[in-house]
Each structure stands twice: as structure tokens, then as C-alpha cells.
Design a protein around this motif. Structure first.
Motif, PDB file in Angstrom:
ATOM      1  N   ILE A 194      16.404  18.480 -16.754  1.00 39.68           N
ATOM      2  CA  ILE A 194      15.223  17.698 -16.400  1.00 39.68           C
ATOM      3  C   ILE A 194      15.509  16.240 -16.769  1.00 39.68           C
ATOM      4  O   ILE A 194      15.967  15.958 -17.885  1.00 39.68           O
ATOM      5  CB  ILE A 194      13.979  18.252 -17.109  1.00 39.68           C
ATOM      6  N   ILE A 195      15.282  15.382 -15.814  1.00 40.67           N
ATOM      7  CA  ILE A 195      15.725  13.977 -15.925  1.00 40.67           C
ATOM      8  C   ILE A 195      14.492  13.082 -15.868  1.00 40.67           C
ATOM      9  O   ILE A 195      13.752  13.099 -14.881  1.00 40.67           O
ATOM     10  CB  ILE A 195      16.662  13.623 -14.745  1.00 40.67           C
ATOM     11  N   LYS A 196      14.274  12.317 -16.919  1.00 40.35           N
ATOM     12  CA  LYS A 196      13.113  11.427 -16.912  1.00 40.35           C
ATOM     13  C   LYS A 196      13.564  10.006 -17.207  1.00 40.35           C
ATOM     14  O   LYS A 196      14.169   9.745 -18.247  1.00 40.35           O
ATOM     15  CB  LYS A 196      12.079  11.894 -17.938  1.00 40.35           C
ATOM     16  N   ASN A 197      13.288   9.111 -16.272  1.00 40.71           N
ATOM     17  CA  ASN A 197      13.687   7.708 -16.405  1.00 40.71           C
ATOM     18  C   ASN A 197      12.477   6.867 -16.802  1.00 40.71           C
ATOM     19  O   ASN A 197      11.412   6.986 -16.203  1.00 40.71           O
ATOM     20  CB  ASN A 197      14.243   7.201 -15.077  1.00 40.71           C
ATOM     21  N   PHE A 198      12.657   6.045 -17.808  1.00 43.69           N
ATOM     22  CA  PHE A 198      11.581   5.182 -18.317  1.00 43.69           C
ATOM     23  C   PHE A 198      11.819   3.760 -17.831  1.00 43.69           C
ATOM     24  O   PHE A 198      12.833   3.154 -18.155  1.00 43.69           O
ATOM     25  CB  PHE A 198      11.537   5.242 -19.843  1.00 43.69           C
ATOM     26  N   ILE A 199      10.862   3.253 -17.071  1.00 46.47           N
ATOM     27  CA  ILE A 199      11.093   2.040 -16.271  1.00 46.47           C
ATOM     28  C   ILE A 199       9.949   1.046 -16.482  1.00 46.47           C
ATOM     29  O   ILE A 199       8.776   1.442 -16.545  1.00 46.47           O
ATOM     30  CB  ILE A 199      11.139   2.421 -14.771  1.00 46.47           C
ATOM     31  N   TYR A 200      10.308  -0.217 -16.566  1.00 45.12           N
ATOM     32  CA  TYR A 200       9.287  -1.268 -16.505  1.00 45.12           C
ATOM     33  C   TYR A 200       9.446  -2.057 -15.219  1.00 45.12           C
ATOM     34  O   TYR A 200      10.502  -2.657 -14.986  1.00 45.12           O
ATOM     35  CB  TYR A 200       9.397  -2.212 -17.710  1.00 45.12           C
ATOM     36  N   TYR A 201       8.405  -2.059 -14.388  1.00 46.07           N
ATOM     37  CA  TYR A 201       8.365  -2.950 -13.237  1.00 46.07           C
ATOM     38  C   TYR A 201       7.859  -4.308 -13.710  1.00 46.07           C
ATOM     39  O   TYR A 201       7.007  -4.372 -14.607  1.00 46.07           O
ATOM     40  CB  TYR A 201       7.426  -2.392 -12.156  1.00 46.07           C
ATOM     41  N   LYS A 202       8.351  -5.359 -13.055  1.00 42.50           N
ATOM     42  CA  LYS A 202       7.793  -6.675 -13.374  1.00 42.50           C
ATOM     43  C   LYS A 202       6.304  -6.660 -13.105  1.00 42.50           C
ATOM     44  O   LYS A 202       5.494  -7.178 -13.879  1.00 42.50           O
ATOM     45  CB  LYS A 202       8.456  -7.758 -12.516  1.00 42.50           C
ATOM     46  N   ASP A 203       5.942  -6.036 -11.967  1.00 46.07           N
ATOM     47  CA  ASP A 203       4.542  -5.953 -11.573  1.00 46.07           C
ATOM     48  C   ASP A 203       4.371  -4.651 -10.787  1.00 46.07           C
ATOM     49  O   ASP A 203       4.908  -4.524  -9.688  1.00 46.07           O
ATOM     50  CB  ASP A 203       4.186  -7.168 -10.698  1.00 46.07           C
ATOM     51  N   VAL A 204       3.656  -3.718 -11.373  1.00 47.33           N
ATOM     52  CA  VAL A 204       3.563  -2.403 -10.710  1.00 47.33           C
ATOM     53  C   VAL A 204       2.844  -2.499  -9.368  1.00 47.33           C
ATOM     54  O   VAL A 204       2.957  -1.604  -8.532  1.00 47.33           O
ATOM     55  CB  VAL A 204       2.847  -1.346 -11.571  1.00 47.33           C
ATOM     56  N   ARG A 205       2.118  -3.601  -9.145  1.00 46.00           N
ATOM     57  CA  ARG A 205       1.410  -3.728  -7.872  1.00 46.00           C
ATOM     58  C   ARG A 205       2.367  -4.150  -6.750  1.00 46.00           C
ATOM     59  O   ARG A 205       2.042  -4.015  -5.570  1.00 46.00           O
ATOM     60  CB  ARG A 205       0.271  -4.761  -8.009  1.00 46.00           C
ATOM     61  N   ASP A 206       3.519  -4.689  -7.113  1.00 42.49           N
ATOM     62  CA  ASP A 206       4.514  -5.086  -6.112  1.00 42.49           C
ATOM     63  C   ASP A 206       5.902  -4.737  -6.647  1.00 42.49           C
ATOM     64  O   ASP A 206       6.569  -5.540  -7.304  1.00 42.49           O
ATOM     65  CB  ASP A 206       4.409  -6.591  -5.832  1.00 42.49           C
ATOM     66  N   LYS A 207       6.325  -3.523  -6.357  1.00 44.20           N
ATOM     67  CA  LYS A 207       7.550  -3.021  -6.972  1.00 44.20           C
ATOM     68  C   LYS A 207       8.791  -3.748  -6.472  1.00 44.20           C
ATOM     69  O   LYS A 207       9.850  -3.670  -7.104  1.00 44.20           O
ATOM     70  CB  LYS A 207       7.655  -1.511  -6.746  1.00 44.20           C
ATOM     71  N   ILE A 250      14.869   1.368 -18.829  1.00 48.26           N
ATOM     72  CA  ILE A 250      15.185   1.261 -20.260  1.00 48.26           C
ATOM     73  C   ILE A 250      16.067   2.434 -20.693  1.00 48.26           C
ATOM     74  O   ILE A 250      17.101   2.243 -21.311  1.00 48.26           O
ATOM     75  CB  ILE A 250      13.898   1.267 -21.118  1.00 48.26           C
ATOM     76  N   GLU A 251      15.619   3.619 -20.368  1.00 45.47           N
ATOM     77  CA  GLU A 251      16.342   4.792 -20.860  1.00 45.47           C
ATOM     78  C   GLU A 251      16.126   5.962 -19.916  1.00 45.47           C
ATOM     79  O   GLU A 251      15.168   5.989 -19.138  1.00 45.47           O
ATOM     80  CB  GLU A 251      15.852   5.167 -22.271  1.00 45.47           C
ATOM     81  N   THR A 252      17.046   6.917 -20.008  1.00 45.01           N
ATOM     82  CA  THR A 252      16.924   8.170 -19.266  1.00 45.01           C
ATOM     83  C   THR A 252      17.034   9.303 -20.273  1.00 45.01           C
ATOM     84  O   THR A 252      17.973   9.344 -21.072  1.00 45.01           O
ATOM     85  CB  THR A 252      18.027   8.291 -18.207  1.00 45.01           C
ATOM     86  N   ARG A 253      16.023  10.166 -20.242  1.00 40.69           N
ATOM     87  CA  ARG A 253      16.032  11.297 -21.176  1.00 40.69           C
ATOM     88  C   ARG A 253      16.334  12.574 -20.393  1.00 40.69           C
ATOM     89  O   ARG A 253      15.748  12.811 -19.338  1.00 40.69           O
ATOM     90  CB  ARG A 253      14.677  11.435 -21.877  1.00 40.69           C
ATOM     91  N   LEU A 254      17.231  13.376 -20.942  1.00 40.71           N
ATOM     92  CA  LEU A 254      17.580  14.651 -20.315  1.00 40.71           C
ATOM     93  C   LEU A 254      17.141  15.796 -21.221  1.00 40.71           C
ATOM     94  O   LEU A 254      17.289  15.731 -22.444  1.00 40.71           O
ATOM     95  CB  LEU A 254      19.089  14.762 -20.108  1.00 40.71           C
ATOM     96  N   LEU A 255      16.601  16.814 -20.589  1.00 38.24           N
ATOM     97  CA  LEU A 255      16.403  18.088 -21.279  1.00 38.24           C
ATOM     98  C   LEU A 255      17.279  19.090 -20.549  1.00 38.24           C
ATOM     99  O   LEU A 255      17.097  19.319 -19.351  1.00 38.24           O
ATOM    100  CB  LEU A 255      14.949  18.537 -21.181  1.00 38.24           C
ATOM    101  N   VAL A 256      18.233  19.652 -21.268  1.00 35.39           N
ATOM    102  CA  VAL A 256      19.226  20.518 -20.640  1.00 35.39           C
ATOM    103  C   VAL A 256      19.021  21.941 -21.117  1.00 35.39           C
ATOM    104  O   VAL A 256      18.948  22.192 -22.326  1.00 35.39           O
ATOM    105  CB  VAL A 256      20.653  20.054 -21.004  1.00 35.39           C
ATOM    106  N   ARG A 257      18.922  22.853 -20.163  1.00 32.58           N
ATOM    107  CA  ARG A 257      18.813  24.252 -20.576  1.00 32.58           C
ATOM    108  C   ARG A 257      20.208  24.805 -20.767  1.00 32.58           C
ATOM    109  O   ARG A 257      20.876  25.248 -19.841  1.00 32.58           O
ATOM    110  CB  ARG A 257      18.050  25.066 -19.532  1.00 32.58           C
ATOM    111  N   LYS A 258      20.656  24.742 -22.011  1.00 33.79           N
ATOM    112  CA  LYS A 258      21.976  25.269 -22.350  1.00 33.79           C
ATOM    113  C   LYS A 258      21.769  26.687 -22.846  1.00 33.79           C
ATOM    114  O   LYS A 258      21.132  26.910 -23.859  1.00 33.79           O
ATOM    115  CB  LYS A 258      22.629  24.438 -23.457  1.00 33.79           C
ATOM    116  N   GLU A 259      22.322  27.634 -22.137  1.00 33.79           N
ATOM    117  CA  GLU A 259      22.065  29.040 -22.430  1.00 33.79           C
ATOM    118  C   GLU A 259      20.566  29.226 -22.564  1.00 33.79           C
ATOM    119  O   GLU A 259      19.822  28.828 -21.697  1.00 33.79           O
ATOM    120  CB  GLU A 259      22.875  29.478 -23.646  1.00 33.79           C
ATOM    121  N   THR A 260      20.114  29.790 -23.679  1.00 32.84           N
ATOM    122  CA  THR A 260      18.676  30.056 -23.716  1.00 32.84           C
ATOM    123  C   THR A 260      17.877  28.876 -24.259  1.00 32.84           C
ATOM    124  O   THR A 260      16.674  28.818 -24.084  1.00 32.84           O
ATOM    125  CB  THR A 260      18.381  31.288 -24.584  1.00 32.84           C
ATOM    126  N   LYS A 261      18.552  27.949 -24.927  1.00 30.67           N
ATOM    127  CA  LYS A 261      17.797  26.867 -25.578  1.00 30.67           C
ATOM    128  C   LYS A 261      17.846  25.575 -24.777  1.00 30.67           C
ATOM    129  O   LYS A 261      18.844  25.268 -24.137  1.00 30.67           O
ATOM    130  CB  LYS A 261      18.380  26.608 -26.973  1.00 30.67           C
TER     131      LYS A 261
END
Lengths: 356, 440
Positions: free
Chosen positions: A109-122, A129-140
Motif C-alpha cells: 500500500i503506497i501513500k504519498n504525502f503532497i503539498y500543492y502550492k494551491d489546492v484550488r489550482d493544482k 514530501i514522503e511516500t509511506r509503504l505498508l508491505v504485506r510480508k508473509e503474514t505481517k
């Protein structure tokens, strides 16, 4: 003669193998099987080949599916782009409207954390800033964090966390300066991603995914997963957590949806804060005291305040008070927020005011 | 011959190279022991160890002060030891921590954790040690300290919760704004040989099953020990089988320094040795109470803790005390300060003061709530404690059913030990199942 054939076959196999490699190097499109789970975590985000073209465009490659949530977590006004990588030939399984989908081993699962200069005009630009991964390795499930460079060309694994600064103009036109955005340590992920002593995704539950597609409002996201052949077992009709930002909805419904997304990952039975007995997930059914009404907290002393929720009286409710704080130990949630979510505060103020 | 010497040299050199690479390992080849020294300690390196493969590791910290910038997180670990050179030798200081939980160590979902021989100081508003969902926890010779009694201190020093098989021993807890050492929603707990001072509560046992509290020293706290059950928790609704014995409670009369109005601990007036409420199967015996000037022991129903409590919102919660057995303790008072200002400063204080006045200004050793609410039409009436003490012990029992009225109505219902006879329920022994062995 037999021997020669054998050698030839071997040689051609080797050739085939090497030509495949060359292809990969030329074109970093994520071919299925590219991600060797045993080698995860890779040091660089690009090593996963999740995205095609310039990585910072976040265009999903093969096996990578974008998704959206109706009720998202507030994280210092970041925009988030979310994806699921599924190994070839695998799919997700429905296991209840309010239970996170069951994911096959190898899911990321890939989640990217982003700041737009102005969310009204992308088109004005953005910074990942960062990308967080949640990886299902075997059962955990295992968390891995990647911090993007200033050039926005690569992200590198960061175990020990860090800080960043950012500014963004939000929907209502207000400028938000974030002076201390915190990239958590990988170990901190567990604080929220926790259910019954196991690490787990949070948002990916059908009731939060059951919504129109962002780019095609006529298409339901869950139906789309089924059509793409990556979701099994989902029923025709499913619950739907409302969009708390929808001001046409009633204050109680909006408040409960907000609490579900922003508090209930810990404050539910089996969550990290199980011991506190405050259960404010959308689907909680149990005794009234667990909703916070006239409930004394187990592990917190608030100045002049005694109960989590005093019906009709937001300013005497610890729940609202802690949303308005940004410093230890008062701030809630305890990680992931360094500035106030003013819109959320108003939703909860109205919610408590309207509780009878 | 020459080759043999070369080989010898090579072998020698390789040992030097290998050992210099692994200078974190105290013994060559022992990868389970990671040793840190103050001068070379890297918090990031420690965090990387904890992230990548913490199972089975012992982290040993030499004497000195280690400054942390964030909480030490422990999650999903089997068998881990953090040890220092001693409670007065190794300090973990959180004065400059940016942690938003404000905690020192935060452990969750682990088994067999052992902490020993260090002091955690100056956590920024959070608990010094929080331990959630631990199976097998021993905290031995650990200090949790804030230098002054300030409302900005952490709520708790040592805070194990929802855990099984917990030992806290030989510890020192100072100036926690709630309780120095806490145990909540745990099963099979031993709290022994600890010293608690200048906290609001020295120690607190909340919603536990099977507890022994013995050989502890409580001194100069607002109140020594709180044994009670809190409404609205889930795992253990009602605590039971707690034995408090062989402890000393001395001069616990300190003014409550929690910010006024901030939760239960802040409500408590000073001067008590033990406060119990809403609990069952509690045996208090062979303790020594000296100069706790509001009373050695006070026992009240939950309604005096929370006037707004509505039992229908938490139907399984037992809010009256049941099966309380108080016997063979030693009581003396009068050598400390009866802290009138401190008492009147707290919400429950005027009621205490008023009741003493009703009793001709005779302050009791044992001060009990009659727990009978039938006079106000409520169907709640508790049973009395069983008390076996020498005849000079002063007892005061009152009915507080209408204490929430304005003005409060308090009726003295007994001043005689003869009303508290019967067969006391003694503590049931229990065995801890699986706790790490001690630090040596």
C-alpha cells in the motif's frame, strides 16, 4: 547429440534471461514479479518501479491501482495520493463493510504525502514530501518510509524520521504554513496501524471505499475493483461512511464520520487506545459510556475539564480541547498533526453541541 | 613455517578487524548484547537497532546521561532488555524531546520485556514509561523523576496497562502529577519494594485482577496509594483480589499540585495513606501508617469520585466497594501537618472537612462511606468492610448519598469498630506465569 541440445537449450535460456534484463533496464515499467519481496525494503523508491514515466508524476504502472477514501485522516493539510500494488494474479477479498480488505501476501500500500502550492489550482505545482509503504510480508504488515529529495526525482528510505517545512493554500483560500511537518520514524507507524496486536492498514475498509471514482463519478470505486478483477466477494450493497466535509449533512453524522477517520484507528476496541475505553468508530455498538459522553479519561489530566464529551457543551469536552492543542502531551492524535485542523474542529464543535 | 606464521598473523589481524567493526558488542560473537556509552551514543543507531531486529537483544547503557529527542518506541518485540549501570548511574533525559506524546519509553504488544538499572527524567508531559499489552514485564531498579512537583510533569512514572504478569520492584518514582507507579487493567501484578515520593498519588492500582502490593515506602505524596476501579474501561471492568501489606505510609500530606479541575487525581485532597473506591476483594494488612493526617485509610463509593456517574451507561461496572478486609495495621498520627489549606483547595476537600467537623473535629484513622443510597430512592446499598484493628483505632463512617446536594447533607452512621465485624475475605494466592528473570 542429446548433450548438444541440452547445451543449446541452456544457452538460449540464458540469452532469453539476459534479454529480459536488458528490456527492464531500458524501460523501468513495473513488470509483474519485479518486486522481490525478500529484498524489500529497497533503499530507493524508484527500485520498486511503481510508477511510469517521471516518478514524481505518480502515474501507476502495471499492478498498481489508485484509490480514494471518503473520510480521510487529516495530516497537516497534506494532499494524499494512494495506491495499492498487488502481485500478479492476486486479488483482494471483502471481509465485512468495516473490516479492512484481506490482501494477498506481497501487497504494498503506497501513500504519498503532497503539498500543492494551491489546492484550488493544482497546475501551480506541488512538492511530494514522503511516500509511506505498508508491505504485506508473509503474514505481517511492515512499514517503510521514503523521503523525497528536493529535486523531486527520487525518494530514499528513512528509518529514523525527520522534519520538513511547507506551505499550501487550502480550499477556502487560506494560506497554511507548516513549520514542523514530522516524517515519522518507521517504528511510529505502529502507534496508529494497530488492531488486536497486529499491524494493519486503516482506511481500506469497504465503507470508506464505497464511493464514486474521482475521475468518473458514474463509476463506483468498489465496483471498479471488481471489474478490474482485483476484488472478490464484495456484496451488491455496502455501508457507506459519509463525507465529513459535506456541509449539507447533519452535524451528528459529520462528527461521527470525522471521528471514525481521525480518532478511531486508536480509539476502537482492539486499537492502541483500547485501554482508554473510548470507542468512536462509526460502527461501534455498545454501552453509552464508551462513546465518551460523561466519560472520565484513563490517562490524561485536562485543565478544568473532566469528561471526554459533555453533551451540548463543546468547550467543556476534553475531546475537542485536545483537537485544539499542538504540543505534548495534549495534542490528539498523538502523531501526524502539528497544526490545527480548523475545519475539523468546527465539525466536532457542532457535533458535541448537538448531542443530547 | 613461514606460511604458518603468515597464517597466524592473518588470523590475528582478522580478529582485530572484526572486533573493531563490532565494538558495540561487548563479547566477541555475542550479537544479542548491544552496549552503548554516553560519549559515543547515537539515538538514531539505537532506533535502527529497534527497527530492524530487536528480538532477543539486550541494550546496555553505561553510566552517564543520555539525551533523547523523541520517545523510545518498542513494538512487537519478543524478549528485550534495556539495562543501565544503576538507578543512580544511568539517566535517560527527555528535557529536549520533541515527542508529541511526551513519553519516555512507549512499549506495546511485546512479550518478555525487562527494564533495569536506569532513571528516566524530565519527560515532557507524558509518562516516563508506558507499557501496553505486554505479556511478561519486569521493571527492576528504575527511577522516574521530575525535579519539582509541577502540574506540567508527566501524569505517570511507570504505567503498565492491559498487560499480563507484571513486576515492578526496587523502583523510585518522584513528582508524577497523577501516580508515580501505576497498574491498570493488568492481570497478575506484583508491586514491591518501591519508593514513591512527592507524587499526587504515590501508587495507583486501577481495574486489575490479582495484585500484591508490599514492602513499599510511600512518603510525602498528596495521598499514598489509590486502589480503585474506573468506569468506562473495557478489558477489566471491575478489579479484584488485591492485597496491600507490609508497606509504610509516612507523612502523605503534600498539597495537590495537579492543575485544579484536571481529572480525578486533581480532585483528591491531601492527607490519606490509602484511598480505595469501587473495588472488590481488597485486603489491607500489616501496614504502618504514620502521620497521614486526613486518615490512614479512606474508602468511598464511585459516586464520590464522579458525582455525575450514571450506572446505566456502564452496566457491568461495580461502583460500590465489596469484600474489603482491613486488619492488623499500625496507626499513628499527629506528627505531620494537617493540611487544611490543601484540603479546602480541592473539590472533595470541603466534604472531608465538613464531615470531620460533624464528628467533633476528631479525625479518623479509617474513614468510610456507608455506601447506602436507598435514602435517595436509588437501589444501591453496599456491604460494610470487615475491620480487625486494636480498639484505639478511630473509625468514622458516614452516609454521603446526599453529599451532592447544596448544601451537602452528610449523616454520620458509625464510629464503632463493633459495626465492622465478620469474616474477612483473605487474598487468594496467584502465580505469575511468565516474567523475565531479574537483571543479574
Amino acid at each position: 547429440m542429446r548433450k548438444n541440445i541440452y547445451v543449446l537449450v541452456l544457452l538460449s535460456l540464458m540469452l532469453l534471461g539476459s534479454s529480459c534484463n536488458i528490456e527492464n533496464e531500458d524501460d523501468p515499467i513495473n513488470e509483474y514479479g519485479n518486486i522481490d519481496l525478500n529484498k524489500v525494503p529497497y533503499n530507493k523508491l524508484s527500485d520498486y518501479s511503481f510508477f511510469t514515466g517521471d516518478m514524481n508524476e505518480l502515474n501507476p504502472g502495471q499492478g498498481v491501482y489508485s484509490y480514494d477514501l471518503t473520510a480521510p485522516l487529516f495530516s497537516d493539510y497534506t494532499a494524499k495520493e494512494r495506491f495499492i500494488y498487488l502481485p500478479e494474479g492476486t486479488n483482494m477479498e471483502y471481509q465485512g463493510d468495516f473490516s479492512v480488505l484481506n490482501f494477498p501476501i506481497g501487497t504494498i500500500i503506497i501513500k504519498n504525502f503532497i503539498y500543492y502550492k494551491d489546492v484550488r489550482d493544482k497546475s501551480l505545482g506541488r512538492t511530494i514530501i514522503e511516500t509511506r509503504l505498508l508491505v504485506r510480508k508473509e503474514t505481517k504488515w511492515k512499514p517503510f518510509l521514503y523521503k523525497w529529495n528536493d529535486e523531486q526525482t527520487e525518494a530514499t528510505r528513512l528509518i529514523v524520521g525527520g522534519t520538513a517545512t511547507a506551505s499550501t493554500i487550502i480550499e477556502n483560500g487560506n494560506l497554511k504554513e507548516i513549520t514542523r511537518y514530522v516524517i515519522p520514524r518507521e517504528l511510529d507507524c505502529r502507534t496508529c496501524h494497530n488492531l488486536n496486536k497486529e499491524m494493519t492498514p486503516i482506511g481500506l475498509k469497504p465503507a470508506n471505499l464505497n464511493r464514486p471514482m474521482d475521475d468518473d463519478l458514474s463509476l463506483n470505486q468498489m465496483d471498479n475493483f471488481v471489474e478490474q478483477g482485483i476484488l472478490n466477494g464484495s456484496p451488491v450493497s455496502m455501508s457507506q461512511i459519509p463525507d465529513y466535509s459535506d456541509s449539507t449533512l447533519g452535524p451528528i453524522i459529520r462528527g461521527r464520520a470525522y471521528l471514525d477517520a481521525n480518532c478511531a484507528f486508536c480509539h476502537r476496541q482492539g486499537g492502541t487506545a483500547n485501554a482508554n475505553g473510548l470507542y468512536i468508530n462509526w460502527d461501534f455498538e455498545g454501552e453509552k459510556i464508551h462513546t465518551g459522553i460523561f466519560k472520565i479519561p484513563t490517562n490524561y489530566n485536562a485543565p478544568q475539564l473532566q469528561y471526554d464529551i459533555v453533551p451540548g457543551n463543546p468547550d467543556e469536552s476534553i475531546l475537542l480541547y485536545r483537537m485544539t492543542q499542538t504540543e505534548a502531551p495534549d495534542v490528539m492524535p498523538q502523531i501526524g498533526r502539528s497544526i490545527n485542523h480548523n475545519e475539523g474542529i468546527e465539525i466536532i464543535r457542532e457535533y458535541i453541541y448537538n448531542i443530547e | 613455517m613461514k606460511i604458518a606464521r603468515l597464517l597466524q598473523l592473518f588470523f590475528f589481524l582478522s580478529i582485530i578487524i572484526i572486533s573493531s567493526c563490532s565494538d558495540n558488542d561487548e563479547e566477541f560473537g555475542d550479537t544479542s548484547l548491544i552496549s552503548f556509552e554516553e560519549a559515543t551514543f547515537s539515538e538514531d543507531q539505537f532506533i535502527i537497532y529497534l527497527t530492524e531486529d530487536p528480538n532477543g537483544k539486550t541494550f546496555s547503557f553505561g553510566a552517564g546521561t543520555y539525551n533523547f529527542t523523541n520517545t523510545i518506541p518498542l513494538a512487537d518485540i519478543e524478549n528485550l532488555t534495556i539495562k543501565g549501570a544503576g538507578i543512580d548511574e544511568t539517566y535517560f533525559d527527555f528535557s529536549n524531546s520533541a515527542s508529541t506524546s511526551g513519553e519516555g519509553i512507549a512499549a506495546m504488544d511485546c512479550s518478555n520485556l525487562l527494564f533495569c538499572g536506569f532513571t528516566i527524567q524530565n519527560t515532557n508531559g507524558g509518562n516516563a514509561i508506558t507499557a501496553r499489552n505486554i505479556t511478561g514485564l519486569r521493571i527492576d531498579g528504575v527511577g522516574t523523576v521530575w525535579p519539582e512537583s509541577s502540574p506540567d510533569n508527566g501524569a505517570y512514572g511507570i504505567y503498565p496497562v492491559e498487560s499480563d504478569d507484571v513486576i515492578v520492584e526496587n523502583c523510585y518514582a518522584q513528582a508524577a502529577v497523577d501516580a508515580g507507579i501505576y497498574s491498570g487493567q493488568n492481570q497478575r501484578v506484583i508491586l514491591r519494594n518501591n519508593r514513591m515520593t512527592q507524587n499526587v498519588f504515590g501508587m495507583e492500582a486501577e481495574n486489575n485482577i490479582d495484585v500484591e502490593i508490599y514492602d513499599n515506602e510511600f512518603y510525602l505524596n498528596t495521598t499514598g496509594l489509590l486502589v480503585y476501579d474506573l468506569a468506562g474501561v473495557d478489558k477489566i471492568k471491575s478489579g479484584s483480589n488485591c492485597k496491600v501489606y507490609n508497606n509504610t505510609f509516612t507523612d502523605n500530606n503534600q498539597s495537590n499540585f495537579a492543575e485544579l479541575g484536571s481529572g480525578l487525581a486533581a480532585d483528591v485532597p491531601p492527607g490519606f495513606g490509602i484511598l480505595y473506591s469501587a473495588t472488590s476483594s481488597l485486603e489491607i494488612t500489616n501496614n504502618t501508617f504514620v502521620d497521614n493526617e486526613s486518615g490512614a485509610i479512606i474508602g468511598v463509593a464511585y459516586f464520590l469520585v464522579d458525582f455525575n456517574f450514571d450506572p446505566s451507561t456502564d452496566s457491568l461496572f461495580t461502583f460500590l466497594n465489596e469484600d474489603i478486609y482491613i486488619h492488623d495495621n499500625s496507626y499513628s498520627s499527629g506528627g505531620g501537618t494537617f493540611n487544611i489549606a490543601g484540603i479546602l483547595d480541592r473539590p472533595a476537600g470541603p466534604l472531608v472537612w465538613y464531615t470531620f467537623a460533624l464528628n467533633g473535629n476528631v479525625r479518623p484513622d479509617i474513614f468510610l462511606d456507608q455506601q447506602d443510597y436507598t435514602a435517595v430512592g436509588a437501589p444501591y446499598a453496599g456491604t460494610r468492610a470487615v475491620i480487625e484493628e486494636s480498639s484505639d483505632v478511630i473509625l468514622l463512617e458516614a452516609n454521603f448519598a446526599q453529599a451532592g446536594e447544596n448544601p451537602p447533607i452528610v449523616i454520620i452512621t458509625s464510629t464503632s469498630l463493633d459495626d465492622f465485624t465478620g469474616t474477612g475475605t483473605t487474598h487468594s494466592d496467584f502465580d505469575l506465569v511468565d516474567v523475565p528473570s531479574d537483571c543479574e
